[in-house]
Design an enzyme around this catalytic site. Structure first.
Site, mmCIF file in Angstrom:
data_model
loop_
_atom_site.group_PDB
_atom_site.id
_atom_site.type_symbol
_atom_site.label_atom_id
_atom_site.label_comp_id
_atom_site.label_asym_id
_atom_site.label_seq_id
_atom_site.Cartn_x
_atom_site.Cartn_y
_atom_site.Cartn_z
ATOM 1 N N GLY A 53 0.801 -1.215 0.000
ATOM 2 C CA GLY A 53 0.000 0.000 0.000
ATOM 3 C C GLY A 53 0.835 1.266 0.000
ATOM 4 N N CYS A 61 1.834 3.094 2.532
ATOM 5 C CA CYS A 61 2.856 3.152 3.582
ATOM 6 C C CYS A 61 4.181 2.597 3.097
ATOM 7 C CB CYS A 61 2.385 2.387 4.811
ATOM 8 S SG CYS A 61 3.642 2.217 6.088
ATOM 9 N N ALA A 90 2.884 15.776 10.336
ATOM 10 C CA ALA A 90 4.068 14.935 10.207
ATOM 11 C C ALA A 90 4.609 14.923 8.779
ATOM 12 C CB ALA A 90 3.740 13.514 10.659
ATOM 13 N N ILE A 91 3.734 14.786 7.781
ATOM 14 C CA ILE A 91 4.201 14.706 6.392
ATOM 15 C C ILE A 91 4.852 16.017 5.969
ATOM 16 C CG2 ILE A 91 3.432 14.501 3.994
ATOM 17 C CD1 ILE A 91 1.310 12.537 4.970
ATOM 18 N N GLU A 93 1.133 27.058 7.678
ATOM 19 C CA GLU A 93 0.239 26.319 8.578
ATOM 20 C C GLU A 93 -0.787 27.266 9.179
ATOM 21 O OE1 GLU A 93 -1.930 24.113 10.723
ATOM 22 O OE2 GLU A 93 -0.332 23.062 9.616
ATOM 23 N N ALA A 131 -0.132 19.064 1.979
ATOM 24 C CA ALA A 131 -0.132 18.000 2.989
ATOM 25 C C ALA A 131 -1.064 18.397 4.132
ATOM 26 C CB ALA A 131 1.281 17.765 3.499
ATOM 27 N N GLY A 160 -3.833 16.647 5.098
ATOM 28 C CA GLY A 160 -4.616 15.540 5.630
ATOM 29 C C GLY A 160 -4.944 14.526 4.556
ATOM 30 N N ASP A 204 -7.135 3.349 7.880
ATOM 31 C CA ASP A 204 -7.360 4.763 7.598
ATOM 32 C C ASP A 204 -8.689 5.054 6.918
ATOM 33 O OD1 ASP A 204 -4.823 4.912 8.571
ATOM 34 O OD2 ASP A 204 -3.897 5.738 6.775
ATOM 35 N N HIS A 242 23.524 1.992 30.697
ATOM 36 C CA HIS A 242 24.356 3.194 30.575
ATOM 37 C C HIS A 242 25.551 2.899 29.680
ATOM 38 C CE1 HIS A 242 26.439 6.873 31.749
ATOM 39 N NE2 HIS A 242 27.543 6.126 31.895
#
Length: 609
Positions: free
Chosen positions: A173, A175, A316-317, A336, A400, A402, A442, A588
């Site tokens: 797909g 992704c 994010a994109i 934005e 970008a 949505g 989605d 550590h």
């Protein structure tokens, strides 16, 4: 060594099969996945796939002849031997010998299976019969082959279900092919270039005449995506999942139509899982053209590096592409409408990322709206209103803002599948209004009970959420559980440099709710491991309930903080307190010590701050 082609077991009770006809002749080249013969079983005539590539060297069982399950019926020559070599081996008796048919299986509940359509038939392992007789071609049909769809299909195959997965393009797909995976390759390469330019001298390395080959960077990301897509195909074969490239349409309960290059066919299944994913949202005044007004798909595959790029949307994109192109030297402008980059993140995280972007020369226009996009001889011109009103010129503009569900054409005439604003409407167990038709990922609209909501957001459009829902649903269908996913524990990641990772509620939201909280914040500038790596920007911020110590939120920005998030997801799922996080020994020196130290700040016992 030649590769034998054996008689497959194509039904639960099959012990032998008859070759109806061969679709290939001796000497023909064969590709893995290609249909090579028709086999008649005790229940149906089905097509048989080749599971390897080579040359059909010798046919051992001709049309009309029978062979036991598992016996060789033909043999292929690989690249290491000739057809004549293979024929001689079998003529001399040194080739594979037919094996006796397996013992008849013990009695099972009666089952009447309809013949599977010839164009998609493939051998399957013995499976556990359904609890009631069926007349369906498949147990499960999955529409969509992305993170939800392929995961559902593979899990169903593992449970010995008869599965068909319909995907209109490449397995994996958006992704795998055009999103999560290839963008991370681009971002890693961008960060590598940035570090060479800005840190090499400090690290004792002198670089002269450094050049960046944009096409090779893109090619590497494409190669990674292609490799992983082939991996899914291998898993489909491993678990005997059938796959067809085409467009799936729900015709009603238990019925699906597939439209492919070969035409349209209908199939039935006990269960249908819709996992068609989503696609980028267009601006009403600026339709995508793939050249000047582009989506993320084009942004990761441009023919040449743009000198200037405008990005509308700072989720994010948008932020990831801003980071990538800035690292390569492109002039980047981000627009934005909301007050901060990554508007869904904790404000402390967003503000720090804004400072880092500004330091690197990324132009960020917050509280600003794009009113118009005009195409020009040199690219595009954006007309802006709001806090930074004016115009922005760029070679290309990435929109970008949505995604919308990929449900165009999904519902057939009279099917009655209910949509909600273009998304498939489901309840908390992913059930639609049609019998045994489910949907995940989605493409769904889910109305959460308030106590389940992920920070009061609608369904989170994230690949790992889709994957988790799909596996969860198949296990539910198989009767393995009846529980529900807790959407309060959903991790979210943004792969800018520095990375952003979060889970749970933000400080602002919790204060608006009147919650009594305590906060622990530990900067990476106090981490020896971060300083050694040259990655001291950022922090770990943990929010706990003041009375009981329950972890309510985790918000991080820093190098590789996405790799630290799983610990906190598990901590929240197991209801760990700040005291338990502190008492869990962290190795550590590692970046993960910042998690322990942040919990220590909240509890008043941090050692290194």
């Amino acid at each position: 060594m030649p590769t034998p082609i054996t008689m497959p077991q194509q039904s639960d009770t099959m012990t032998e099969g008859t070759v109806v006809k061969w679709l290939k002749k001796e000497g023909d080249k064969i590709k893995a996945g290609e249909i090579i013969a028709e086999i008649e079983t005790d229940k149906a005539t089905m097509e048989m796939e080749a599971f390897d590539s080579g040359t059909l060297a010798v046919i051992l069982v001709g049309p009309g002849q029978k062979a036991p399950v598992g016996a060789p019926i033909a043999a292929m020559a690989t690249s290491k031997e000739t057809v004549d070599d293979v024929k001689k081996q079998y003529a001399s008796g040194t080739g594979a010998k037919p094996q006796p048919a397996p013992a008849a299986p013990t009695a099972k509940p009666a089952q009447t299976a309809a013949p599977a359509p010839q164009s998609l038939a493939v051998s399957r392992p013995t499976r556990t019969p359904p609890t009631k007789p069926t007349t369906y071609h498949y147990d499960i049909i999955v529409i969509g082959g992305g993170p939800a769809g392929y995961a559902a299909a593979i899990r169903a195959g593992q449970l010995k279900q008869r599965v068909l997965c319909i995907e209109k393009e490449n397995l994996g797909g958006t992704c795998l092919n055009w999103g999560c995976i290839p963008t991370k390759a681009l971002l890693e390469d961008g960060a590598f270039v940035r570090r060479l330019r800005t840190e090499s001298a400090e690290r004792g390395v002198t670089i002269t005449d450094m050049k960046v080959d944009f096409s090779k960077i893109v090619a590497r990301s494409r190669a990674i995506a292609d490799k992983l897509a082939k991996g899914i195909g291998h898993l489909f074969k491993k678990y005997l999942v059938q796959h067809v490239m085409g467009v799936g349409q729900v015709l009603g309960a238990h019925k699906v139509k597939v439209t492919s290059r070969e035409g349209a066919k209908e199939y039935t299944a006990q269960h249908i899982i819709v996992a068609v994913g989503a696609k980028p949202t267009e601006l009403p005044f600026a339709r995508f053209d793939g050249k000047q007004i582009i989506t993320s798909r084009e942004a990761m595959n441009l023919p040449k590096q743009p000198k200037r790029i405008a990005i509308i949307g700072a989720g994010a994109i948008g932020c990831e592409f801003a980071d990538f192109y800035n690292a390569l030297g492109t002039e980047v402008t981000v627009v934005e409408m909301l007050p901060h980059l990554l508007p869904n993140e904790d404000e402390d995280v967003s503000i720090l990322l804004e400072r880092i972007f500004a330091k690197r020369g990324v132009k960020v226009h917050l509280k600003t709206k794009t009113d118009k996009i005009d195409k020009t001889a040199d690219g595009v011109k954006l007309t802006l209103s709001g806090e930074k009103a004016g115009t922005v010129d760029a070679d290309v503009v990435l929109v970008a803002v949505g995604v919308v569900a990929n449900t165009d054409g999904l519902v057939g005439p009279g099917a009655g599948l209910e949509l909600d604003r273009g998304r498939v409407k489901v309840d908390q167990i992913y059930k639609t209004n049609l019998e045994d038709v489910w949907a995940v990922g989605d493409c769904i609209a889910m109305h959460f009970p308030e106590q389940m909501a992920m920070g009061s957001y609608r369904h989170p459009d994230l690949a790992h959420v889709a994957h988790h829902e799909a596996v969860h649903l198949v296990d539910r269908i198989a009767g393995l559980h009846d529980d529900m996913i807790d959407y309060r524990n959903i991790p979210a990641c943004t792969y800018t440099h520095p990375q952003v990772a979060s889970m749970g509620a933000t400080e602002k939201k919790l204060r608006e709710q009147g919650r009594q909280i305590k906060i622990g914040k530990f900067p990476f500038s106090a981490s020896g491991r971060a300083l050694a790596a040259g990655e001291s920007d950022g922090f770990v911020k943990l929010i706990f309930d003041a009375q009981y110590g329950e972890l309510l939120g985790a918000h991080m920005i820093g190098e590789n903080v996405t790799e630290l998030l799983a610990e906190l997801v598990l901590a929240r799922k197991l209801e760990a307190t700040e005291a338990e996080i502190i008492d869990a020994m962290h190795p550590h020196p590692t970046m993960s010590e910042a998690v322990m130290e942040a919990a220590g700040v909240a509890d008043g016992r941090a050692i290194h701050l």
